[in-house]
Design an enzyme around this catalytic site. Structure first.
Site, PDB file in Angstrom:
ATOM      1  N   ASP A 111      -8.695 -11.590   6.622  1.00  0.00           N
ATOM      2  CA  ASP A 111      -8.656 -10.370   7.422  1.00  0.00           C
ATOM      3  C   ASP A 111      -9.016  -9.195   6.530  1.00  0.00           C
ATOM      4  OD1 ASP A 111      -7.906 -11.562   9.847  1.00  0.00           O
ATOM      5  OD2 ASP A 111      -5.771 -11.413   9.374  1.00  0.00           O
ATOM      6  N   ASP A 128     -11.450 -12.016  15.220  1.00  0.00           N
ATOM      7  CA  ASP A 128     -10.342 -11.605  16.090  1.00  0.00           C
ATOM      8  C   ASP A 128     -10.829 -10.699  17.208  1.00  0.00           C
ATOM      9  OD1 ASP A 128      -8.646 -12.971  14.356  1.00  0.00           O
ATOM     10  OD2 ASP A 128      -8.101 -11.169  13.242  1.00  0.00           O
TER      11      ASP A 128
END
Length: 157
Positions: A111, A128
């Site tokens: 991330d 995401d």
């Protein structure tokens, strides 16, 4: 059906490759950048959304692969569902499989988007966002279909 399949494969490949290239940059080339509102900062997520189920860290990749396999079997048995939802399906598979690949490659999901102005938000990635976009498209199409069916029923009454 061939047109939808070709387009979905193209969307899948493009989204998957872009996501993996960006993640490689953050994981291996130190692309971190600090900004006043949002920062690009490497973080690993060992759970799922908002790090839930992190205690399943080593098993999540296998659980998620089984879920993808079950989803694929469902689509093979219900080609009309794929035909109706081929774009969100491509986005969902690209994001999901890219995040699963991270678990095998890096030990966790890579991330890097970190919003921290006014409030701190979870760190997330392109995959995401694509998964969320797919869900929004599916919900939108379901609401639209429901309204059309309701109109048709009112006309018949």
């Amino acid at each position: 059906m061939k047109r939808e399949l070709k387009l979905s494969i193209t969307i899948f490949v493009v989204v998957f490759l872009i996501d993996q290239i960006v993640k490689f940059g953050f994981a291996n080339l130190a692309w971190d950048v600090n900004g006043p509102y949002m920062s690009l900062k490497l973080a690993y997520n060992y759970g799922v959304a908002f790090s839930m189920f992190a205690f399943l860290e080593h098993y999540l990749k296998y659980i998620q692969l089984v879920l993808v396999l079950l989803g694929t079997l469902y689509l093979f048995k219900n080609p009309n569902v794929f035909k109706e939802y081929y774009i969100p399906t491509a986005l969902l598979y690209a994001g999901g499989l890219s995040n699963i690949l991270d678990r095998f490659t890096y030990g966790g999901v890579v991330d890097y988007f970190y919003w921290h102005h006014w409030f701190e938000f979870a760190i997330f990635n392109i995959a995401d966002v694509m998964i969320d976009l797919a869900v929004v498209i599916i919900i939108f199409k379901q609401i639209k279909q429901s309204r059309e069916e309701k109109k048709q029923n009112e006309i018949k009454s």
